[in-house]
Design a protein around this motif. Sequence first.
Motif, PDB file in Angstrom:
ATOM      1  N   VAL A   1       0.974  -1.328   0.088  1.00 53.33           N
ATOM      2  CA  VAL A   1      -0.037  -0.092  -0.097  1.00 53.33           C
ATOM      3  C   VAL A   1       0.899   1.170   0.001  1.00 53.33           C
ATOM      4  O   VAL A   1       1.967   1.310   0.799  1.00 53.33           O
ATOM      5  CB  VAL A   1      -0.960   0.055   1.225  1.00 53.33           C
ATOM      6  N   TYR A   2       0.665   2.175  -1.151  1.00 47.67           N
ATOM      7  CA  TYR A   2       1.407   3.629  -0.878  1.00 47.67           C
ATOM      8  C   TYR A   2       0.334   4.298  -0.581  1.00 47.67           C
ATOM      9  O   TYR A   2      -0.509   4.837  -0.905  1.00 47.67           O
ATOM     10  CB  TYR A   2       1.915   3.551  -2.251  1.00 47.67           C
ATOM     11  N   LEU A   3       1.246   5.116   0.527  1.00 50.12           N
ATOM     12  CA  LEU A   3       0.260   6.092   1.404  1.00 50.12           C
ATOM     13  C   LEU A   3       0.986   7.563   0.979  1.00 50.12           C
ATOM     14  O   LEU A   3       2.110   7.659   1.004  1.00 50.12           O
ATOM     15  CB  LEU A   3       0.512   5.788   2.953  1.00 50.12           C
ATOM     16  N   CYS A   4       0.042   8.315   1.087  1.00 50.45           N
ATOM     17  CA  CYS A   4       0.638   9.951   0.946  1.00 50.45           C
ATOM     18  C   CYS A   4       0.005  10.610   2.102  1.00 50.45           C
ATOM     19  O   CYS A   4      -1.114  10.580   2.407  1.00 50.45           O
ATOM     20  CB  CYS A   4      -0.074  10.397  -0.451  1.00 50.45           C
ATOM     21  N   ALA A   5       0.812  11.619   2.455  1.00 49.97           N
ATOM     22  CA  ALA A   5       0.489  12.426   3.666  1.00 49.97           C
ATOM     23  C   ALA A   5       1.013  13.699   3.199  1.00 49.97           C
ATOM     24  O   ALA A   5       2.052  14.130   2.764  1.00 49.97           O
ATOM     25  CB  ALA A   5       1.144  12.032   4.793  1.00 49.97           C
ATOM     26  N   SER A   6      -0.001  14.818   3.828  1.00 49.08           N
ATOM     27  CA  SER A   6       0.482  16.000   3.483  1.00 49.08           C
ATOM     28  C   SER A   6       0.419  16.719   4.990  1.00 49.08           C
ATOM     29  O   SER A   6      -0.262  16.407   5.999  1.00 49.08           O
ATOM     30  CB  SER A   6      -0.335  16.793   2.562  1.00 49.08           C
ATOM     31  N   SER A   7       1.232  18.037   5.183  1.00 48.00           N
ATOM     32  CA  SER A   7       0.910  18.687   6.375  1.00 48.00           C
ATOM     33  C   SER A   7       1.066  20.194   6.081  1.00 48.00           C
ATOM     34  O   SER A   7       1.887  20.467   4.999  1.00 48.00           O
ATOM     35  CB  SER A   7       2.015  18.451   7.478  1.00 48.00           C
ATOM     36  N   LEU A   8       0.695  20.977   6.993  1.00 49.71           N
ATOM     37  CA  LEU A   8       0.721  22.357   6.635  1.00 49.71           C
ATOM     38  C   LEU A   8       2.104  23.118   6.750  1.00 49.71           C
ATOM     39  O   LEU A   8       2.470  24.009   6.197  1.00 49.71           O
ATOM     40  CB  LEU A   8      -0.150  23.013   7.658  1.00 49.71           C
ATOM     41  N   GLY A   9       3.020  22.540   7.848  1.00 54.72           N
ATOM     42  CA  GLY A   9       4.157  22.974   8.161  1.00 54.72           C
ATOM     43  C   GLY A   9       5.240  22.360   7.346  1.00 54.72           C
ATOM     44  O   GLY A   9       4.977  21.696   6.258  1.00 54.72           O
ATOM     45  N   THR A  10       6.465  22.558   7.789  1.00 57.53           N
ATOM     46  CA  THR A  10       7.609  21.905   6.968  1.00 57.53           C
ATOM     47  C   THR A  10       8.052  20.644   7.433  1.00 57.53           C
ATOM     48  O   THR A  10       9.211  20.220   6.992  1.00 57.53           O
ATOM     49  CB  THR A  10       8.817  23.220   7.252  1.00 57.53           C
ATOM     50  N   THR A  11       7.272  20.270   8.431  1.00 57.23           N
ATOM     51  CA  THR A  11       7.679  18.909   9.000  1.00 57.23           C
ATOM     52  C   THR A  11       6.390  17.978   8.901  1.00 57.23           C
ATOM     53  O   THR A  11       5.481  18.208   8.358  1.00 57.23           O
ATOM     54  CB  THR A  11       8.184  18.744  10.282  1.00 57.23           C
ATOM     55  N   GLY A  12       6.666  16.533   9.198  1.00 56.62           N
ATOM     56  CA  GLY A  12       5.657  15.739   9.042  1.00 56.62           C
ATOM     57  C   GLY A  12       4.508  15.790  10.328  1.00 56.62           C
ATOM     58  O   GLY A  12       3.708  14.923  10.487  1.00 56.62           O
ATOM     59  N   TYR A  13       4.885  16.578  11.173  1.00 62.22           N
ATOM     60  CA  TYR A  13       4.103  16.397  12.472  1.00 62.22           C
ATOM     61  C   TYR A  13       2.717  16.692  12.120  1.00 62.22           C
ATOM     62  O   TYR A  13       2.170  17.710  11.599  1.00 62.22           O
ATOM     63  CB  TYR A  13       4.770  17.693  13.586  1.00 62.22           C
ATOM     64  N   GLY A  14       1.760  15.787  12.744  1.00 59.11           N
ATOM     65  CA  GLY A  14       0.229  15.973  12.592  1.00 59.11           C
ATOM     66  C   GLY A  14       0.027  15.989  10.971  1.00 59.11           C
ATOM     67  O   GLY A  14      -1.172  16.046  10.984  1.00 59.11           O
ATOM     68  N   ALA A  15       0.711  15.065  10.185  1.00 61.53           N
ATOM     69  CA  ALA A  15       0.449  14.888   8.864  1.00 61.53           C
ATOM     70  C   ALA A  15      -0.991  14.123   8.641  1.00 61.53           C
ATOM     71  O   ALA A  15      -1.371  13.218   9.742  1.00 61.53           O
ATOM     72  CB  ALA A  15       1.525  14.261   8.179  1.00 61.53           C
TER      73      ALA A  15
END
Lengths: 114, 111
Positions: free
Chosen positions: A89-103
């Motif tokens: 399974v290939y997962l994509c994630a996005s976040s508002l800031g410049t790190t993956g915190y809380g993505a």
Amino acid sequence: GAGVSQSPRYKVAKRGQDVALRCDPISGHVSLFWYQQALGQGPEFLTYFQNEAQLDKSGLPSDRFFAERPEGSVSTLKIQRTQQEDSAVYLCASSLGTTGYGAFFGQGTRLTVV
Amino acid sequence: DQQVKQNSPSLSVQEGRISILNCDYTNSMFDYFLWYKKYPAEGPTFLISISSIKDKNEDGRFTVFLNKSAKHLSLHIVPSQPGDSAVYFCAVLNQGGKLIFGQGTELSVKP
């Protein structure tokens, strides 16, 4: 929609075929991540974009894997000459800031290579 | 080299009791620790986090404890409900800004 959208949800590819997986992040999100999740395992990092810049591609397993985010929004993960070990399974994630915190994650694309 | 480890692949708990999910990590430089929850055929969703300057963070029925000297964190769910049945992933935010996940623990809460 308000969330991260991935397409297709399911993809069956014959060994040796090229595939392209699409990710539509949440609008305005700066960072975008791709992960690979094998059965019974946790997500494994593949690559990371900040806007259109690919800042980290250290997790891409081989040069058959390529990702792009040309306009800093939609991203495509391309796998050339697929192999059975690419099934995951290939997962994509996005976040508002410049790190993956809380993505926020999409539902994933399940790739099966036969 | 597994930087984040969840040694229990599964956990079964009776409804109303406490669920405790455990996670160990290797690098004392990590600043943020997160728990994600995943239902079948869905992507992981963020549940709760803790920074390295704290040892406890609580949000309703969910509490995360951090033991920095032991490089260990745990997620407590009290009381457990059948809707909590899911796979729980522990994750750390590394210095490069990416999340590194453990293997996951499948929680089953039985009525």
